[in-house]
Write a protein that holds these residues in place. Structure first.
Motif, mmCIF file in Angstrom:
data_model
loop_
_atom_site.group_PDB
_atom_site.id
_atom_site.type_symbol
_atom_site.label_atom_id
_atom_site.label_comp_id
_atom_site.label_asym_id
_atom_site.label_seq_id
_atom_site.Cartn_x
_atom_site.Cartn_y
_atom_site.Cartn_z
ATOM 1 N N SER A 8 56.253 30.011 -78.386
ATOM 2 C CA SER A 8 56.597 28.975 -79.361
ATOM 3 C C SER A 8 56.301 29.430 -80.782
ATOM 4 C CB SER A 8 55.811 27.697 -79.059
ATOM 5 O OG SER A 8 56.136 27.200 -77.787
ATOM 6 N N VAL A 12 58.958 29.859 -83.833
ATOM 7 C CA VAL A 12 58.780 29.211 -85.135
ATOM 8 C C VAL A 12 58.900 30.235 -86.260
ATOM 9 C CG1 VAL A 12 57.125 28.064 -86.650
ATOM 10 C CG2 VAL A 12 57.393 27.289 -84.302
ATOM 11 N N ALA A 50 66.395 25.847 -82.689
ATOM 12 C CA ALA A 50 65.550 24.856 -83.360
ATOM 13 C C ALA A 50 65.402 23.593 -82.518
ATOM 14 C CB ALA A 50 66.136 24.512 -84.726
ATOM 15 N N THR A 51 66.509 23.123 -81.957
ATOM 16 C CA THR A 51 66.443 21.910 -81.133
ATOM 17 C C THR A 51 65.709 22.180 -79.826
ATOM 18 O OG1 THR A 51 68.549 21.199 -82.085
ATOM 19 C CG2 THR A 51 67.820 20.067 -80.092
ATOM 20 N N TYR A 54 62.067 22.059 -80.636
ATOM 21 C CA TYR A 54 61.624 20.672 -80.837
ATOM 22 C C TYR A 54 61.436 19.972 -79.491
ATOM 23 C CZ TYR A 54 61.727 15.755 -82.105
ATOM 24 O OH TYR A 54 61.423 14.419 -82.241
ATOM 25 N N CYS A 55 62.390 20.162 -78.586
ATOM 26 C CA CYS A 55 62.293 19.513 -77.279
ATOM 27 C C CYS A 55 61.124 20.057 -76.466
ATOM 28 C CB CYS A 55 63.592 19.693 -76.503
ATOM 29 S SG CYS A 55 65.011 18.820 -77.206
ATOM 30 N N LEU A 57 58.241 21.072 -77.831
ATOM 31 C CA LEU A 57 57.021 20.520 -78.420
ATOM 32 C C LEU A 57 56.937 19.010 -78.245
ATOM 33 C CD1 LEU A 57 56.968 22.614 -81.731
ATOM 34 C CD2 LEU A 57 55.667 23.028 -79.628
ATOM 35 N N ARG A 58 58.112 18.334 -78.266
ATOM 36 C CA ARG A 58 58.166 16.879 -78.097
ATOM 37 C C ARG A 58 59.273 16.543 -77.112
ATOM 38 N NH1 ARG A 58 58.114 13.343 -83.416
ATOM 39 N NH2 ARG A 58 57.821 11.816 -81.744
ATOM 40 N N GLN A 65 65.569 8.491 -78.382
ATOM 41 C CA GLN A 65 64.985 9.667 -79.025
ATOM 42 C C GLN A 65 66.023 10.761 -79.196
ATOM 43 O OE1 GLN A 65 61.619 11.249 -76.937
ATOM 44 N NE2 GLN A 65 61.125 12.753 -78.542
ATOM 45 N N VAL A 69 67.385 12.577 -82.690
ATOM 46 C CA VAL A 69 67.464 14.026 -82.914
ATOM 47 C C VAL A 69 68.824 14.394 -83.504
ATOM 48 C CG1 VAL A 69 67.551 16.273 -81.778
ATOM 49 C CG2 VAL A 69 65.782 14.624 -81.151
ATOM 50 N N SER A 72 69.167 13.203 -87.040
ATOM 51 C CA SER A 72 68.351 14.049 -87.919
ATOM 52 C C SER A 72 69.041 15.378 -88.186
ATOM 53 C CB SER A 72 66.975 14.280 -87.293
ATOM 54 O OG SER A 72 66.274 13.066 -87.137
ATOM 55 N N SER A 103 72.823 22.024 -81.346
ATOM 56 C CA SER A 103 71.803 21.076 -80.922
ATOM 57 C C SER A 103 72.167 20.412 -79.596
ATOM 58 C CB SER A 103 71.605 20.002 -81.989
ATOM 59 O OG SER A 103 71.054 20.558 -83.162
#
Length: 304
Positions: A8, A12, A50-51, A54-55, A57-58, A65, A69, A72, A103
């Motif tokens: 991860s 990043v 990127a997506t 994000y998925c 991590l969250r 939700q 996304v 956003s 995404s």
């Protein structure tokens, strides 16, 4: 756990390193269309990664939700394009769509139960269309750069988008083959057409030949402009390119441009004959609209 965390962190760092490329860097304005097209496909990959991060991590737990996304991503995409339009790049709704596609593919991977099947089907369709456009652009670039000594005969339509100006295939007036190119010119200070990028390597040839039809009943002065890639990236001074005006009589005119004159045209250097970029034909102070017909534009090895 340590391995996942390390992956991860690396992702990043990769995304942070790639983010400035939305605003600086990338292919130059004179890069072949296939290179620019391939670069823009990077939008899909970036927003996929990127997506996906994000998925990871969250995790997505519901369609609300997931919708947040996508909204956003749309907002971020709009912001990126608005900033790009202020730093010398073009606003591109197609790139915004690519961001959403990337995404959506990531959401299909990480949150499939909450993704409506029609959305992923639409995203896959757009990817296939984009890839087919990339393949078509690659084929067109390959054909243009390998069809020497021919530059343009208008027998196909693939290269028509590379012309700047209102030009189309026509069977009204033809010198060779079945088609010519017909340009609808408006009255004005500078009215004409331009082909770029063009067949780049003109080495080993002595002349540029073309057939040009003047539909009127009076002589007109046609200006021919030829420049290389270095000129295109410069301030484009008049003295740094080939500019020559010739008398275009009514009817068909065979024009022959000696390439020795093209090579020696820049005042302070020699034209790079293996890096030719643009061919322009235009009239200065055209006092009424006209239809200019072009045909059989090619290089020759005969002394003019």
């Amino acid at each position: 756990m340590f391995k996942t965390l390390r992956t991860s962190h690396l992702l990043v760092l990769l995304l942070l390193a790639l983010t400035p490329l939305f605003f600086v860097g990338g292919p130059s304005a004179i890069a072949l269309p296939v290179i620019r097209y391939g670069w823009n496909l990077g939008h899909i990959l970036f927003f996929f990664l990127a997506t996906g991060l994000y998925c990871h991590l969250r995790p997505i737990t519901g369609w609300q939700q997931l919708s947040q996304v996508l909204v956003s991503i749309l907002a971020v995409s709009l912001l990126i394009e608005l900033i790009q339009s202020q730093v010398g790049r073009e606003f591109s709704s197609q790139d915004m769509l690519r961001n959403l596609v990337g995404s959506t593919l990531a959401l299909f991977w990480r949150a499939r139960p909450h993704l409506h099947p029609s959305l992923i089907s639409f995203a896959v369709l757009l990817v296939l269309l984009d890839l087919s456009g990339f393949a078509w652009t690659a084929h067109t670039d390959w054909r243009i750069q390998r069809q020497a000594p021919l530059i343009e005969d208008f027998e196909g339509t693939a290269a028509l988008p590379y012309w700047q100006g209102a030009i189309k295939q026509s069977q009204d007036l033809v010198i060779a083959g079945r088609y010519s190119g017909q340009a609808a010119l408006r009255a004005g200070a500078f009215s004409g057409v331009s082909l770029a990028p063009i067949l780049a390597n003109w080495t080993g040839y002595t002349g540029l030949e073309m057939q040009v039809h003047n539909p009127g009943n009076r002589q007109l002065m046609l200006t021919i402009r030829i420049n290389d890639r270095a000129h295109e990236l410069s301030a484009q001074d008049y003295a740094d390119r080939y500019n020559h005006s010739i008398a275009l009589t009514p009817g068909w005119n065979k024009i022959v441009v000696p390439l020795s004159q093209v090579q020696s045209a820049p005042a302070t250097r020699a034209m790079a004959m293996d890096q030719i970029y643009r061919l322009s034909l235009f009239f200065a102070q055209l006092d009424q609209p006209m239809r200019l017909t072009l045909d059989d534009i090619r290089l020759s090895s005969n002394q003019p």
